[in-house]
Design a protein around this motif. Structure first.
Motif, PDB file in Angstrom:
ATOM      1  N   HIS A 232       0.856  -1.184   0.000  1.00 36.74           N
ATOM      2  CA  HIS A 232       0.000   0.000   0.000  1.00 36.74           C
ATOM      3  C   HIS A 232       0.893   1.235   0.000  1.00 36.74           C
ATOM      4  O   HIS A 232       1.821   1.345   0.798  1.00 36.74           O
ATOM      5  CB  HIS A 232      -0.889   0.001   1.247  1.00 36.74           C
ATOM      6  N   SER A 233       0.618   2.165  -0.906  1.00 37.01           N
ATOM      7  CA  SER A 233       1.370   3.423  -0.941  1.00 37.01           C
ATOM      8  C   SER A 233       0.425   4.586  -0.629  1.00 37.01           C
ATOM      9  O   SER A 233      -0.758   4.537  -0.954  1.00 37.01           O
ATOM     10  CB  SER A 233       2.036   3.629  -2.306  1.00 37.01           C
ATOM     11  N   PRO A 234       0.941   5.646   0.004  1.00 39.56           N
ATOM     12  CA  PRO A 234       0.089   6.772   0.414  1.00 39.56           C
ATOM     13  C   PRO A 234      -0.202   7.721  -0.737  1.00 39.56           C
ATOM     14  O   PRO A 234       0.305   8.841  -0.792  1.00 39.56           O
ATOM     15  CB  PRO A 234       0.906   7.437   1.512  1.00 39.56           C
ATOM     16  N   THR A 235      -1.038   7.307  -1.685  1.00 41.31           N
ATOM     17  CA  THR A 235      -1.313   8.129  -2.867  1.00 41.31           C
ATOM     18  C   THR A 235      -2.625   8.886  -2.779  1.00 41.31           C
ATOM     19  O   THR A 235      -2.977   9.599  -3.707  1.00 41.31           O
ATOM     20  CB  THR A 235      -1.345   7.252  -4.128  1.00 41.31           C
ATOM     21  N   GLY A 236      -3.364   8.731  -1.677  1.00 38.52           N
ATOM     22  CA  GLY A 236      -4.655   9.407  -1.554  1.00 38.52           C
ATOM     23  C   GLY A 236      -4.499  10.922  -1.510  1.00 38.52           C
ATOM     24  O   GLY A 236      -3.540  11.451  -0.955  1.00 38.52           O
ATOM     25  N   THR A 237      -5.433  11.636  -2.110  1.00 41.07           N
ATOM     26  CA  THR A 237      -5.375  13.102  -2.133  1.00 41.07           C
ATOM     27  C   THR A 237      -6.333  13.746  -1.147  1.00 41.07           C
ATOM     28  O   THR A 237      -6.181  14.916  -0.830  1.00 41.07           O
ATOM     29  CB  THR A 237      -5.686  13.633  -3.547  1.00 41.07           C
ATOM     30  N   ASP A 238      -7.309  12.999  -0.653  1.00 44.57           N
ATOM     31  CA  ASP A 238      -8.270  13.552   0.291  1.00 44.57           C
ATOM     32  C   ASP A 238      -7.667  13.551   1.693  1.00 44.57           C
ATOM     33  O   ASP A 238      -7.227  12.519   2.193  1.00 44.57           O
ATOM     34  CB  ASP A 238      -9.558  12.733   0.271  1.00 44.57           C
ATOM     35  N   GLU A 239      -7.663  14.687   2.349  1.00 41.78           N
ATOM     36  CA  GLU A 239      -7.051  14.828   3.672  1.00 41.78           C
ATOM     37  C   GLU A 239      -7.764  13.970   4.720  1.00 41.78           C
ATOM     38  O   GLU A 239      -7.135  13.448   5.631  1.00 41.78           O
ATOM     39  CB  GLU A 239      -7.077  16.298   4.100  1.00 41.78           C
ATOM     40  N   VAL A 240      -9.068  13.806   4.603  1.00 41.46           N
ATOM     41  CA  VAL A 240      -9.839  13.067   5.599  1.00 41.46           C
ATOM     42  C   VAL A 240      -9.792  11.565   5.349  1.00 41.46           C
ATOM     43  O   VAL A 240      -9.632  10.773   6.274  1.00 41.46           O
ATOM     44  CB  VAL A 240     -11.307  13.559   5.606  1.00 41.46           C
ATOM     45  N   LEU A 241      -9.924  11.124   4.087  1.00 41.12           N
ATOM     46  CA  LEU A 241     -10.053   9.706   3.772  1.00 41.12           C
ATOM     47  C   LEU A 241      -8.724   8.967   3.640  1.00 41.12           C
ATOM     48  O   LEU A 241      -8.673   7.760   3.848  1.00 41.12           O
ATOM     49  CB  LEU A 241     -10.859   9.532   2.484  1.00 41.12           C
ATOM     50  N   SER A 242      -7.657   9.634   3.281  1.00 44.20           N
ATOM     51  CA  SER A 242      -6.375   8.965   3.060  1.00 44.20           C
ATOM     52  C   SER A 242      -5.643   8.740   4.381  1.00 44.20           C
ATOM     53  O   SER A 242      -5.519   9.654   5.192  1.00 44.20           O
ATOM     54  CB  SER A 242      -5.503   9.809   2.133  1.00 44.20           C
ATOM     55  N   PRO A 243      -5.128   7.515   4.615  1.00 44.12           N
ATOM     56  CA  PRO A 243      -4.385   7.274   5.852  1.00 44.12           C
ATOM     57  C   PRO A 243      -2.984   7.902   5.839  1.00 44.12           C
ATOM     58  O   PRO A 243      -2.368   8.036   6.876  1.00 44.12           O
ATOM     59  CB  PRO A 243      -4.307   5.755   5.939  1.00 44.12           C
ATOM     60  N   ARG A 244      -2.481   8.268   4.652  1.00 43.11           N
ATOM     61  CA  ARG A 244      -1.143   8.866   4.517  1.00 43.11           C
ATOM     62  C   ARG A 244      -0.047   8.003   5.147  1.00 43.11           C
ATOM     63  O   ARG A 244       0.861   8.504   5.792  1.00 43.11           O
ATOM     64  CB  ARG A 244      -1.111  10.267   5.130  1.00 43.11           C
ATOM     65  N   LYS A 245      -0.150   6.698   4.967  1.00 43.66           N
ATOM     66  CA  LYS A 245       0.800   5.732   5.519  1.00 43.66           C
ATOM     67  C   LYS A 245       1.237   4.744   4.447  1.00 43.66           C
ATOM     68  O   LYS A 245       0.495   4.431   3.525  1.00 43.66           O
ATOM     69  CB  LYS A 245       0.157   4.928   6.656  1.00 43.66           C
ATOM     70  N   TRP A 246       2.468   4.249   4.577  1.00 45.94           N
ATOM     71  CA  TRP A 246       2.950   3.130   3.785  1.00 45.94           C
ATOM     72  C   TRP A 246       2.539   1.853   4.510  1.00 45.94           C
ATOM     73  O   TRP A 246       2.550   1.806   5.742  1.00 45.94           O
ATOM     74  CB  TRP A 246       4.467   3.166   3.654  1.00 45.94           C
ATOM     75  N   GLY A 247       2.177   0.811   3.772  1.00 46.93           N
ATOM     76  CA  GLY A 247       1.749  -0.422   4.409  1.00 46.93           C
ATOM     77  C   GLY A 247       2.112  -1.651   3.597  1.00 46.93           C
ATOM     78  O   GLY A 247       2.375  -1.575   2.394  1.00 46.93           O
ATOM     79  N   ALA A 248       2.124  -2.787   4.276  1.00 44.55           N
ATOM     80  CA  ALA A 248       2.410  -4.068   3.626  1.00 44.55           C
ATOM     81  C   ALA A 248       1.807  -5.175   4.471  1.00 44.55           C
ATOM     82  O   ALA A 248       1.488  -4.976   5.644  1.00 44.55           O
ATOM     83  CB  ALA A 248       3.912  -4.274   3.479  1.00 44.55           C
ATOM     84  N   GLY A 249       1.663  -6.353   3.867  1.00 45.77           N
ATOM     85  CA  GLY A 249       1.147  -7.502   4.592  1.00 45.77           C
ATOM     86  C   GLY A 249       0.991  -8.707   3.688  1.00 45.77           C
ATOM     87  O   GLY A 249       1.374  -8.684   2.518  1.00 45.77           O
ATOM     88  N   PRO A 250       0.398  -9.773   4.225  1.00 47.79           N
ATOM     89  CA  PRO A 250       0.207 -10.998   3.442  1.00 47.79           C
ATOM     90  C   PRO A 250      -1.086 -10.948   2.638  1.00 47.79           C
ATOM     91  O   PRO A 250      -2.031 -10.237   2.979  1.00 47.79           O
ATOM     92  CB  PRO A 250       0.125 -12.078   4.523  1.00 47.79           C
ATOM     93  N   SER A 251      -1.103 -11.738   1.565  1.00 48.68           N
ATOM     94  CA  SER A 251      -2.282 -11.844   0.727  1.00 48.68           C
ATOM     95  C   SER A 251      -2.369 -13.273   0.208  1.00 48.68           C
ATOM     96  O   SER A 251      -1.356 -13.969   0.106  1.00 48.68           O
ATOM     97  CB  SER A 251      -2.182 -10.861  -0.441  1.00 48.68           C
ATOM     98  N   GLY A 252      -3.559 -13.714  -0.108  1.00 48.22           N
ATOM     99  CA  GLY A 252      -3.737 -15.064  -0.635  1.00 48.22           C
ATOM    100  C   GLY A 252      -4.943 -15.132  -1.550  1.00 48.22           C
ATOM    101  O   GLY A 252      -5.898 -14.368  -1.402  1.00 48.22           O
ATOM    102  N   LEU A 253      -4.887 -16.050  -2.506  1.00 50.21           N
ATOM    103  CA  LEU A 253      -5.958 -16.215  -3.466  1.00 50.21           C
ATOM    104  C   LEU A 253      -6.215 -17.702  -3.662  1.00 50.21           C
ATOM    105  O   LEU A 253      -5.279 -18.478  -3.850  1.00 50.21           O
ATOM    106  CB  LEU A 253      -5.571 -15.583  -4.808  1.00 50.21           C
ATOM    107  N   GLY A 254      -7.467 -18.086  -3.596  1.00 53.76           N
ATOM    108  CA  GLY A 254      -7.901 -19.431  -3.939  1.00 53.76           C
ATOM    109  C   GLY A 254      -8.924 -19.320  -5.055  1.00 53.76           C
ATOM    110  O   GLY A 254      -9.819 -18.480  -4.998  1.00 53.76           O
ATOM    111  N   PHE A 255      -8.813 -20.163  -6.081  1.00 48.61           N
ATOM    112  CA  PHE A 255      -9.608 -20.014  -7.291  1.00 48.61           C
ATOM    113  C   PHE A 255     -10.012 -21.399  -7.776  1.00 48.61           C
ATOM    114  O   PHE A 255      -9.168 -22.271  -7.929  1.00 48.61           O
ATOM    115  CB  PHE A 255      -8.727 -19.299  -8.323  1.00 48.61           C
ATOM    116  N   TYR A 256     -11.304 -21.618  -8.002  1.00 47.97           N
ATOM    117  CA  TYR A 256     -11.807 -22.925  -8.388  1.00 47.97           C
ATOM    118  C   TYR A 256     -12.711 -22.830  -9.612  1.00 47.97           C
ATOM    119  O   TYR A 256     -13.874 -22.482  -9.495  1.00 47.97           O
ATOM    120  CB  TYR A 256     -12.571 -23.544  -7.212  1.00 47.97           C
ATOM    121  N   PRO A 257     -12.179 -23.102 -10.807  1.00 46.68           N
ATOM    122  CA  PRO A 257     -13.043 -23.160 -11.987  1.00 46.68           C
ATOM    123  C   PRO A 257     -13.656 -24.558 -12.096  1.00 46.68           C
ATOM    124  O   PRO A 257     -12.953 -25.551 -12.134  1.00 46.68           O
ATOM    125  CB  PRO A 257     -12.082 -22.876 -13.141  1.00 46.68           C
TER     126      PRO A 257
END
Length: 86
Positions: free
Chosen positions: A22-47
């Protein structure tokens, strides 16, 4: 941005873990967290036949950014489903 690594050879169930960034690209002063972030992600997919089903999950924790803002912890769980027609 999420990146996934998945096995080359798989049966019908596709899966993949990876990081989310996550990069702090938000322009709204109220809605943007203005923080850099990272974490785990996962995807499961069943056709299966005409159906495609899956689940995307991720969690982002802030690690740097504007010190005047609260720390960020965002969890996402999004299901995917679609009926395919020919």
């Amino acid at each position: 941005m999420s990146l996934f690594l998945s096995p080359v050879k798989t049966e019908e169930f596709l899966w993949g873990p990876g990081p989310v960034l996550h990069s702090p690209t938000g322009t709204d002063e109220v809605l943007s967290p203005r923080k850099w972030g990272a974490g785990p992600s996962g995807l499961g997919f069943y056709p299966h036949g005409l159906w495609v089903m899956g689940l995307l999950t991720s969690n982002i924790w802030s690690y740097a950014g504007n010190n005047n803002r609260n720390d960020m912890s965002q969890f996402l769980a999004q299901y995917l489903s679609r009926f395919m027609t020919s």
